[in-house]
Write an enzyme that holds these catalytic residues in place. Sequence first.
Site, short mmCIF file in Angstrom:
data_model
loop_
_atom_site.label_atom_id
_atom_site.label_comp_id
_atom_site.label_asym_id
_atom_site.label_seq_id
_atom_site.Cartn_x
_atom_site.Cartn_y
_atom_site.Cartn_z
N GLU A 1 101.38 101.09 73.36
CA GLU A 1 100.95 99.82 73.96
C GLU A 1 100.22 98.96 72.92
O GLU A 1 99.46 99.46 72.10
CB GLU A 1 99.98 100.08 75.13
CG GLU A 1 99.41 98.77 75.69
CD GLU A 1 98.43 98.94 76.84
OE1 GLU A 1 97.90 100.04 77.06
OE2 GLU A 1 98.18 97.92 77.53
N GLU B 1 102.15 100.18 87.39
CA GLU B 1 101.06 100.92 86.73
C GLU B 1 99.77 100.92 87.53
O GLU B 1 99.36 99.88 88.07
CB GLU B 1 100.81 100.29 85.35
CG GLU B 1 99.62 100.90 84.60
CD GLU B 1 99.58 100.48 83.15
OE1 GLU B 1 100.65 100.35 82.53
OE2 GLU B 1 98.47 100.28 82.64
N ASP C 1 93.60 107.10 77.70
CA ASP C 1 93.00 106.28 76.64
C ASP C 1 92.21 107.26 75.77
O ASP C 1 91.30 107.94 76.26
CB ASP C 1 92.07 105.23 77.26
CG ASP C 1 91.51 104.29 76.20
OD1 ASP C 1 91.69 103.07 76.35
OD2 ASP C 1 90.88 104.77 75.23
N GLU D 1 94.96 105.79 82.81
CA GLU D 1 94.02 105.24 81.82
C GLU D 1 92.57 105.48 82.23
O GLU D 1 91.70 105.50 81.36
CB GLU D 1 94.29 103.75 81.54
CG GLU D 1 93.87 102.81 82.64
CD GLU D 1 94.24 101.36 82.34
OE1 GLU D 1 95.45 101.07 82.28
OE2 GLU D 1 93.33 100.55 82.15
N HIS E 1 96.89 104.44 76.65
CA HIS E 1 96.38 103.11 76.97
C HIS E 1 95.70 102.55 75.73
O HIS E 1 94.85 103.22 75.11
CB HIS E 1 95.37 103.21 78.12
CG HIS E 1 94.61 101.96 78.37
ND1 HIS E 1 93.28 101.81 78.01
CD2 HIS E 1 94.99 100.77 78.91
CE1 HIS E 1 92.88 100.60 78.35
NE2 HIS E 1 93.89 99.95 78.90
N ASP F 1 100.82 95.80 85.82
CA ASP F 1 99.60 96.61 85.76
C ASP F 1 98.72 96.23 86.95
O ASP F 1 98.24 95.09 87.05
CB ASP F 1 98.85 96.32 84.45
CG ASP F 1 97.71 97.29 84.24
OD1 ASP F 1 97.07 97.68 85.24
OD2 ASP F 1 97.44 97.66 83.08
C1 LIG Z 1 95.53 94.04 82.02
C2 LIG Z 1 94.76 95.12 82.71
O1 LIG Z 1 94.17 94.62 83.87
C3 LIG Z 1 93.70 95.76 81.84
O2 LIG Z 1 92.79 94.78 81.42
C4 LIG Z 1 94.28 96.46 80.63
C5 LIG Z 1 95.09 97.64 81.06
O3 LIG Z 1 94.91 98.23 82.09
C6 LIG Z 1 96.18 98.09 80.19
O4 LIG Z 1 96.30 97.62 79.06
O5 LIG Z 1 96.93 98.96 80.62
MG MG Z 2 96.61 99.55 82.61
#
Ligand SMILES: C[C@H](O)[C@H](O)CC(=O)C(=O)O
Ligand code: MG
Length: 394
Positions: free
Chosen positions: A338, A240, A291, A268, A318, A214
């Site tokens: 997720e 991602e 999301d 997201e 997301h 990510d």
């Molecule tokens: C981990 C990522 O930086 C963020 O905090 C969460 C995310 O983008 C995701 O779950 O997809």
């Molecule tokens: Mg992400």
Amino acid sequence: MGHLTIKHVRAFVLRGGGADYHDQADGHWIDDHIATPMSKYPEYRQSRRSFGINVLGTLVVEIEASDGTVGFAVTTGGEPAAYIVEKHLARFLEGARVTDIEKIWDQMYQSTLYYGRKGLVINTISGVDLALWDLLGKIRQEPVHQLLGGAVRDELQFYATGTRPDLAQKMGFIGGKMPLHHGPSEGEEGLRKNLEELATMRERVGPDFWLMLDCWMSLDLNYATKLAIGAHEHGLKWIEEALSPDDYWGYAALRNNVPRGMLVTTGEHEATRWGFRMLLEMGCCDIIQPDVGWCGGLTELVKISALADAHNAMVIPHGSSVYSYHFVATRQNSPFAEFLMMAPKADEVVPMFHPQLLGEPVPVNGRMRLSVLDKPGFGVDLNPDCQLHRPYNR
Ligand SMILES: C[C@H](O)[C@H](O)CC(=O)C(=O)O
Ligand SMILES: [Mg+2]
């Protein structure tokens, strides 16, 4: 039921994790040197909270019907979102029928176009929309997945996001998505460290377990291409959110550049059917990741998902806890979901929106039986131990 109307809309603010899942205490993996668009400024590189990722906090929207039933939802947006709900959006709800979800969405969206369209305003609209679905489910005594047309599977499957895919594998998840730690401003050394981290994790989990990266909007096209090419030998399943969400052209180019078989995912931080239309028509990605608390809510996600289906794209929302679980259960083109590991060391399963919701289900062995979602509305309550603050009580 058709005659029930909306009596009151209330907006509250909450701090400390939950829907604003970046609002965590020191020492949490989610705030430990993660590559971001701000990483080019050394003073903002170590911590996302240092540049204000958690300034907003959680928005709680409560909607009370004329029979006293209360629906609610949480999302990010905090105090500015509470202002928008109370001072602007409430007028489209109070007095309307509880079933007027589509019309209310349109009125909220059209009336805020001149200052809205994406970001905070759409987060806010999403929160109101989710609270309306919760209310309708509670009034009809049906889970939201049934209101959406019914589930297409008896069980949801999850991948885990966090720094420990090796532990996620032992917990039964189907894959692990790691945050990228070093951005382009950390040069070739940073790139090497990113690839070494992936290689180490691949050694730990074996050849078949899904591993994803990510990149949280932190890269440029050249770096993202080099990362994808270097990560291919370590079996990276997808890259991602490599680029800015505004760079549709960059995503289309990246999709051409990545090694065959590697997926490009994003979305997201995208919103509404029009934003996702850009991603889909421009061939930006293989999987879209709206999301539901940010893209326009459930009412909008249904439309986004139909559009994605017609483009042969999967919709893997997301995060967003119960709000996405009820949705994913109902869509053929959402075959898995997720789960964000919110334990500070990503070493155990805790509810994604902990501590804000009571009755929030979690995956067991990386799976969730549909039956745990068989409760009215989204099936959760607000945790009374959380201190709600109502800044704009009308
Ligand atoms: C981990 C990522 O930086 C963020 O905090 C969460 C995310 O983008 C995701 O779950 O997809
Ligand atoms: Mg992400």
